[in-house]
Design a protein around this motif. Structure first.
Motif, short mmCIF file in Angstrom:
data_model
loop_
_atom_site.label_atom_id
_atom_site.label_comp_id
_atom_site.label_asym_id
_atom_site.label_seq_id
_atom_site.Cartn_x
_atom_site.Cartn_y
_atom_site.Cartn_z
N PHE A 1 50.55 39.81 62.53
CA PHE A 1 49.71 40.55 63.46
C PHE A 1 48.26 40.61 62.98
CE2 PHE A 1 53.72 42.31 65.04
CZ PHE A 1 53.49 42.29 66.41
N LYS A 2 47.99 40.20 61.74
CA LYS A 2 46.65 40.39 61.18
C LYS A 2 45.59 39.60 61.92
CE LYS A 2 47.76 41.89 56.50
NZ LYS A 2 47.56 41.67 55.06
N SER A 3 45.92 38.38 62.35
CA SER A 3 44.96 37.55 63.06
C SER A 3 44.57 38.20 64.39
CB SER A 3 45.54 36.15 63.30
OG SER A 3 44.65 35.37 64.06
N ALA A 4 45.58 38.68 65.14
CA ALA A 4 45.31 39.34 66.42
C ALA A 4 44.50 40.61 66.22
CB ALA A 4 46.62 39.65 67.14
N THR A 5 44.79 41.34 65.13
CA THR A 5 44.06 42.56 64.84
C THR A 5 42.61 42.26 64.52
OG1 THR A 5 46.09 43.56 63.99
CG2 THR A 5 44.03 44.62 63.39
N LYS A 6 42.35 41.17 63.79
CA LYS A 6 40.97 40.77 63.48
C LYS A 6 40.20 40.50 64.76
CE LYS A 6 37.76 39.26 60.58
NZ LYS A 6 36.91 38.44 61.46
N ASN A 7 40.84 39.87 65.76
CA ASN A 7 40.17 39.62 67.04
C ASN A 7 39.83 40.93 67.74
OD1 ASN A 7 40.40 36.86 66.66
ND2 ASN A 7 42.33 36.70 67.77
N ILE A 8 40.73 41.91 67.65
CA ILE A 8 40.48 43.22 68.25
C ILE A 8 39.29 43.90 67.57
CG2 ILE A 8 41.45 45.54 68.60
CD1 ILE A 8 44.19 44.20 68.91
N MET B 1 29.29 43.03 56.20
CA MET B 1 29.37 44.05 55.16
C MET B 1 30.42 45.12 55.46
SD MET B 1 27.20 43.15 52.83
CE MET B 1 26.80 44.61 51.88
N CYS B 2 31.18 44.95 56.53
CA CYS B 2 32.21 45.94 56.90
C CYS B 2 33.57 45.51 56.36
CB CYS B 2 32.32 46.07 58.42
SG CYS B 2 30.89 46.79 59.22
N ARG B 3 34.18 46.35 55.54
CA ARG B 3 35.56 46.13 55.09
C ARG B 3 36.48 46.79 56.11
NH1 ARG B 3 36.63 48.46 49.58
NH2 ARG B 3 35.38 50.19 50.41
N ILE B 4 37.47 46.05 56.61
CA ILE B 4 38.33 46.52 57.70
C ILE B 4 39.70 46.88 57.17
CG2 ILE B 4 39.16 46.03 60.01
CD1 ILE B 4 36.13 45.84 59.74
N PHE B 5 40.17 48.10 57.50
CA PHE B 5 41.50 48.55 57.12
C PHE B 5 42.24 49.06 58.34
CE2 PHE B 5 39.14 48.82 53.19
CZ PHE B 5 40.05 48.42 52.23
N SER B 6 43.52 48.74 58.43
CA SER B 6 44.37 49.25 59.51
C SER B 6 45.26 50.37 58.98
CB SER B 6 45.25 48.13 60.08
OG SER B 6 46.21 48.66 60.97
N LEU B 7 45.37 51.45 59.75
CA LEU B 7 46.26 52.55 59.38
C LEU B 7 47.66 52.34 59.95
CD1 LEU B 7 43.81 55.55 59.90
CD2 LEU B 7 44.34 54.32 57.80
N ASN B 8 47.84 51.23 60.68
CA ASN B 8 49.17 50.90 61.21
C ASN B 8 50.01 50.20 60.15
OD1 ASN B 8 47.13 50.67 63.52
ND2 ASN B 8 49.04 50.83 64.63
N GLU B 9 51.32 50.21 60.35
CA GLU B 9 52.17 49.25 59.64
C GLU B 9 51.79 47.88 60.18
OE1 GLU B 9 56.44 51.02 58.95
OE2 GLU B 9 55.80 51.34 60.97
N MET B 10 51.47 46.94 59.32
CA MET B 10 50.88 45.70 59.78
C MET B 10 51.60 44.48 59.23
SD MET B 10 48.62 44.50 61.77
CE MET B 10 47.87 46.09 62.09
N PRO B 11 52.60 43.93 59.98
CA PRO B 11 53.20 42.66 59.57
C PRO B 11 52.13 41.59 59.49
CG PRO B 11 54.45 43.71 61.34
CD PRO B 11 53.17 44.46 61.21
N SER B 12 52.29 40.63 58.59
CA SER B 12 51.27 39.60 58.36
C SER B 12 50.95 38.80 59.62
CB SER B 12 51.72 38.67 57.24
OG SER B 12 52.95 38.05 57.56
N THR C 1 46.12 49.10 55.36
CA THR C 1 46.35 47.68 55.13
C THR C 1 45.04 46.94 55.34
OG1 THR C 1 48.63 47.83 55.94
CG2 THR C 1 47.63 45.65 55.89
N SER C 2 44.64 46.15 54.37
CA SER C 2 43.39 45.42 54.48
C SER C 2 43.53 44.29 55.50
CB SER C 2 42.98 44.83 53.12
OG SER C 2 41.82 44.05 53.25
N ILE C 3 42.58 44.23 56.46
CA ILE C 3 42.58 43.20 57.49
C ILE C 3 41.60 42.09 57.14
CG2 ILE C 3 42.17 42.74 59.94
CD1 ILE C 3 44.67 44.38 59.32
N GLY C 4 40.54 42.44 56.43
CA GLY C 4 39.54 41.45 56.07
C GLY C 4 38.16 42.07 56.07
N LYS C 5 37.15 41.24 56.31
CA LYS C 5 35.77 41.71 56.23
C LYS C 5 34.95 41.06 57.33
CE LYS C 5 32.47 42.85 52.55
NZ LYS C 5 32.12 42.65 51.13
#
Length: 265
Positions: free
Chosen positions: A194-201, A181-192, A174-178
């Motif tokens: 949670f994306k903000s908290a994941t970006k902070n992590i 130059m780093c594209r960030i992807f999560s391998l978790n099931e990611m409800p929308s 699941t794409s989290i953002g950028k």
């Protein structure tokens, strides 16, 4: 296995999907962890399941960090799902100082139907044919089911092959953002939500490990449920670089792993 509740709601444990009676359309799909929790309560229908038993069979057995806070959150979300589907949320009962129980007030029947057999029944209902053509239809359905299963299994077979890494994250991540130059992807099931908290992590892990995003790269991460819910838990984090001009090849990855990660507040 398909579990059929009073009220015309069915739950398929294979993919944690709920269906409404006389419909093959998925009404709601819950997370795999929540699906395992519901399945465990169903398998012990009418019995009190202790917190430790649930955490052991639903979280620990799958290598996930468990906690009472996580369990409470998933029970609450499961009750909300029941309410959305028109089922009584109170049938998921809290037994003080002991655990939880799926009440016998909720009547449950069982079916051995699988993903394939449900598709087969739907196909027959929508396309009635003569006996000779039914054989051809059955062969087609079996072929499609086998193809479907092969597609599900294939990513797990190739996930350790660097030559196919790009193909894997396109299917599962699941794409989290950028970050630069780093594209960030999560391998978790990611409800929308949670994306903000994941970006902070992500930002925190990049700083902690001195990761540079000045060069184009792809970052994969896998967080335990506990971390997503604000508790201490496991974090896997890998930064992968691609060779310019060579498609779908990942020559190198730098990996980081923490057992007791605390998310930033």
């Amino acid at each position: 296995m398909i579990y059929i509740f009073d009220g015309g709601v069915s739950f398929r444990s294979e993919d944690s999907a709920f269906f409404i009676e006389d419909s093959d359309e998925v009404a709601i799909t819950i997370s795999l962890t929540m699906g395992r929790l519901l399945t465990y309560l169903i398998e012990h229908h009418g019995e009190v399941c202790s917190r430790n038993e649930i955490l052991e069979h639903v979280w620990d057995a799958y290598g996930l960090q468990s906690s009472n806070n996580s369990l409470n959150k998933y029970i609450s979300d499961l009750r909300k799902t029941f309410s959305t589907l028109g089922l009584d949320p109170n049938t998921i009962a809290t037994v003080p100082r002991l655990g939880f129980m799926l009440s016998l007030d909720l009547k449950i029947s069982y079916s051995q139907d699988s993903l394939c057999s449900r598709s087969e029944k739907s196909s027959e209902a929508e396309n009635p044919v003569q006996k000779g053509n039914k054989i051809v239809s059955m062969v087609t359905i079996v072929f499609l089911c086998l193809t479907f299963l092969a597609i599900l299994v294939f990513p797990f077979i190739v996930q350790n092959s660097s030559r196919e890494a790009n193909l894997i994250y396109k299917r599962q991540a699941t794409s989290i953002g950028k970050v630069k130059m780093c594209r960030i992807f999560s391998l978790n099931e990611m409800p929308s939500n949670f994306k903000s908290a994941t970006k902070n992590i992500v930002d925190d892990l990049i700083k902690r490990h001195g990761i540079s995003c000045e060069r184009e790269s792809t970052v994969f991460m896998n967080l335990s449920d506990a971390v997503l819910l604000g508790d201490t838990g496991r974090v896997f984090f890998a930064q992968c670089f691609k060779t310019p001009g060579i498609k779908n090849k990942v020559p190198s990855c730098k990996s980081f792993y923490e057992m007791q990660y605390n998310a930033p507040v």
